[in-house]
Design a protein around this motif. Structure first.
Motif, PDB file in Angstrom:
ATOM      1  N   PHE A   1      19.800 -40.807  -2.502  1.00  7.98           N
ATOM      2  CA  PHE A   1      19.193 -41.195  -1.232  1.00  7.98           C
ATOM      3  C   PHE A   1      19.909 -40.546  -0.044  1.00  7.98           C
ATOM      4  O   PHE A   1      19.274 -40.182   0.948  1.00  7.98           O
ATOM      5  N   ALA A   2      21.227 -40.382  -0.150  1.00  9.31           N
ATOM      6  CA  ALA A   2      21.964 -39.713   0.923  1.00  9.31           C
ATOM      7  C   ALA A   2      21.553 -38.251   1.033  1.00  9.31           C
ATOM      8  O   ALA A   2      21.359 -37.720   2.140  1.00  9.31           O
ATOM      9  N   ASP A   3      21.409 -37.591  -0.118  1.00  7.68           N
ATOM     10  CA  ASP A   3      21.003 -36.179  -0.117  1.00  7.68           C
ATOM     11  C   ASP A   3      19.607 -36.017   0.480  1.00  7.68           C
ATOM     12  O   ASP A   3      19.347 -35.084   1.257  1.00  7.68           O
ATOM     13  N   LEU A   4      18.687 -36.904   0.106  1.00  9.74           N
ATOM     14  CA  LEU A   4      17.320 -36.799   0.603  1.00  9.74           C
ATOM     15  C   LEU A   4      17.240 -37.133   2.093  1.00  9.74           C
ATOM     16  O   LEU A   4      16.455 -36.514   2.827  1.00  9.74           O
ATOM     17  N   LYS A   5      18.060 -38.062   2.537  1.00  4.74           N
ATOM     18  CA  LYS A   5      18.107 -38.354   3.972  1.00  4.74           C
ATOM     19  C   LYS A   5      18.562 -37.129   4.743  1.00  4.74           C
ATOM     20  O   LYS A   5      18.014 -36.814   5.819  1.00  4.74           O
ATOM     21  N   ALA A   6      19.542 -36.414   4.187  1.00  3.85           N
ATOM     22  CA  ALA A   6      20.017 -35.187   4.830  1.00  3.85           C
ATOM     23  C   ALA A   6      18.930 -34.121   4.863  1.00  3.85           C
ATOM     24  O   ALA A   6      18.870 -33.304   5.794  1.00  3.85           O
ATOM     25  N   GLU A   7      18.051 -34.138   3.846  1.00  2.51           N
ATOM     26  CA  GLU A   7      16.935 -33.193   3.805  1.00  2.51           C
ATOM     27  C   GLU A   7      15.801 -33.607   4.734  1.00  2.51           C
ATOM     28  O   GLU A   7      14.903 -32.820   5.022  1.00  2.51           O
ATOM     29  N   GLY A   8      15.830 -34.863   5.161  1.00  2.00           N
ATOM     30  CA  GLY A   8      14.788 -35.360   6.037  1.00  2.00           C
ATOM     31  C   GLY A   8      13.519 -35.759   5.324  1.00  2.00           C
ATOM     32  O   GLY A   8      12.416 -35.647   5.877  1.00  2.00           O
ATOM     33  N   ARG A   9      13.654 -36.246   4.079  1.00  2.00           N
ATOM     34  CA  ARG A   9      12.449 -36.677   3.366  1.00  2.00           C
ATOM     35  C   ARG A   9      12.732 -37.899   2.511  1.00  2.00           C
ATOM     36  O   ARG A   9      13.881 -38.255   2.236  1.00  2.00           O
ATOM     37  N   ALA A  10      11.639 -38.513   2.091  1.00  2.00           N
ATOM     38  CA  ALA A  10      11.729 -39.702   1.235  1.00  2.00           C
ATOM     39  C   ALA A  10      11.857 -39.296  -0.230  1.00  2.00           C
ATOM     40  O   ALA A  10      11.589 -38.145  -0.611  1.00  2.00           O
ATOM     41  N   ALA A  11      12.235 -40.257  -1.045  1.00  2.00           N
ATOM     42  CA  ALA A  11      12.318 -40.061  -2.494  1.00  2.00           C
ATOM     43  C   ALA A  11      10.982 -40.388  -3.136  1.00  2.00           C
ATOM     44  O   ALA A  11      10.305 -41.330  -2.729  1.00  2.00           O
ATOM     45  N   LEU A  12      10.612 -39.617  -4.155  1.00  2.00           N
ATOM     46  CA  LEU A  12       9.513 -40.014  -5.033  1.00  2.00           C
ATOM     47  C   LEU A  12      10.129 -40.771  -6.206  1.00  2.00           C
ATOM     48  O   LEU A  12      10.911 -40.208  -6.978  1.00  2.00           O
ATOM     49  N   VAL A  13       9.784 -42.042  -6.308  1.00  2.00           N
ATOM     50  CA  VAL A  13      10.289 -42.910  -7.367  1.00  2.00           C
ATOM     51  C   VAL A  13       9.136 -43.144  -8.341  1.00  2.00           C
ATOM     52  O   VAL A  13       8.118 -43.721  -7.971  1.00  2.00           O
ATOM     53  N   THR A  14       9.297 -42.692  -9.564  1.00  2.00           N
ATOM     54  CA  THR A  14       8.211 -42.800 -10.545  1.00  2.00           C
ATOM     55  C   THR A  14       8.528 -43.857 -11.590  1.00  2.00           C
ATOM     56  O   THR A  14       9.670 -44.001 -12.023  1.00  2.00           O
ATOM     57  N   PHE A  15       7.493 -44.593 -11.994  1.00  2.00           N
ATOM     58  CA  PHE A  15       7.632 -45.602 -13.040  1.00  2.00           C
ATOM     59  C   PHE A  15       6.793 -45.198 -14.249  1.00  2.00           C
ATOM     60  O   PHE A  15       5.609 -44.863 -14.125  1.00  2.00           O
ATOM     61  N   VAL A  16       7.407 -45.246 -15.425  1.00  2.00           N
ATOM     62  CA  VAL A  16       6.685 -45.137 -16.691  1.00  2.00           C
ATOM     63  C   VAL A  16       7.292 -46.165 -17.647  1.00  2.00           C
ATOM     64  O   VAL A  16       8.436 -46.586 -17.485  1.00  2.00           O
ATOM     65  N   THR A  17       6.515 -46.566 -18.631  1.00  2.00           N
ATOM     66  CA  THR A  17       6.985 -47.538 -19.614  1.00  2.00           C
ATOM     67  C   THR A  17       7.631 -46.813 -20.787  1.00  2.00           C
ATOM     68  O   THR A  17       7.035 -45.894 -21.356  1.00  2.00           O
ATOM     69  N   ALA A  18       8.837 -47.197 -21.131  1.00  2.00           N
ATOM     70  CA  ALA A  18       9.540 -46.577 -22.251  1.00  2.00           C
ATOM     71  C   ALA A  18       8.751 -46.772 -23.548  1.00  2.00           C
ATOM     72  O   ALA A  18       8.329 -47.883 -23.860  1.00  2.00           O
ATOM     73  N   GLY A  19       8.543 -45.684 -24.276  1.00  2.00           N
ATOM     74  CA  GLY A  19       7.854 -45.765 -25.557  1.00  2.00           C
ATOM     75  C   GLY A  19       6.354 -45.637 -25.479  1.00  2.00           C
ATOM     76  O   GLY A  19       5.669 -45.736 -26.506  1.00  2.00           O
TER      77      GLY A  19
END
Length: 270
Positions: free
Chosen positions: A8-26
């Motif tokens: 999150f610190a790196d992305l803040k320095a880049e000036g953008r949000a994170a893409l957080v992806t959800f998938v179900t294991a298996g």
């Protein structure tokens, strides 16, 4: 810094949000699920939430309920989910992985054993939807003591009187559930999300990620202009449900991830 803090610190320095992806294991099977997991970072996922299948996913809508059933029918267990993280970490030591799910499977596994093995496997955070802060001693406290972030859910119904208690020992980031209801529900307006984020920022310095109802690059971009992270789950899981075979499932999930990532990256701020 933890991997989540660093990302999150790196992305803040880049000036953008994170893409957080959800998938179900298996889901739809171990090998295909592992291929999806390994492919997500290159497709643009900045943080990965990996669902731990459970027979009674009460906070989830139809899409993720069906994903859970596919995974369980394919033989997925909590031990196999931890093994997936270990295999992911062979080639990727930087992308944060957050396990998301319910307390029952962890309780049955044994909290101490789970925390130790999760840390060893390379898990960075936990989202346990049915463990409120009043039960921190059950899992949050030992997890954080081991260096695993414990991420809290907040909702439109979490008022200012409740928020300090919910956020008191949160770490990693805050997950704002933008609509009341189960996963896959309709999306909130950008005005409502903006107001909610402003309210949350008065209570915490943690990054704020917004989820529920985000399905398209355009929706992801709109939220990325407001929040520190954009969470997408059901839309990705649907790509598995509609695929003709495992190979197509992997391809379709990673393609949508790439499209969502482009939307998030175009919404640079600052």
């Amino acid at each position: 810094m933890s991997r989540l803090e660093q990302r999150f610190a790196d992305l803040k320095a880049e000036g953008r949000a994170a893409l957080v992806t959800f998938v179900t294991a298996g889901d739809p099977g171990y090998d295909a699920s592992l291929a999806i997991l390994k492919g997500l970072p290159a497709a643009g996922a900045d943080v990965i939430e990996l669902g731990m299948p459970f027979t009674d996913p009460m906070a989830d809508g139809v899409a993720i309920q069906l994903a859970t059933l596919r995974a369980l029918n394919a033989g997925q267990t909590l031990a196999k989910t931890l093994q997936m993280v270990r295999e992911f970490r062979v080639d990727n030591t930087t992308t944060p992985i957050v396990l998301m799910g319910y307390y029952n499977p962890i309780h049955r596994f044994g909290v101490q054993a789970f925390v130790e093995q999760a840390k060893e496997a390379g898990v960075d955070g936990l989202i346990i939807v049915d463990l409120p802060p009043e039960h921190d001693a059950e899992l949050a406290t030992p997890a954080q003591a081991a260096g695993i972030d414990f991420i809290r859910l907040t909702t439109p119904t979490t008022d200012d009187a409740r928020l300090p208690r919910v956020l008191e020992r949160s770490s990693g980031f805050v997950y704002y559930v933008s609509v009341a209801g189960v996963t896959g529900a309709g999306s909130a307006t950008t005005e409502a999300v903006s107001s909610a984020i402003n309210r949350l920022r008065r209570h915490t310095d943690l990054p704020i990620s917004v989820g529920f109802g985000i399905r398209t690059p355009e929706q992801a971009a709109a939220i990325a202009r407001l929040a520190d992270g954009v969470v997408v789950g059901s839309a990705l899981v649907d790509k598995i449900a509609t695929a003709n075979d495992f190979d197509q499932a992997v391809k379709n999930v990673l393609q949508l991830c790439s499209e969502l990532s482009q939307g998030v990256r175009k919404a640079r701020v600052g």
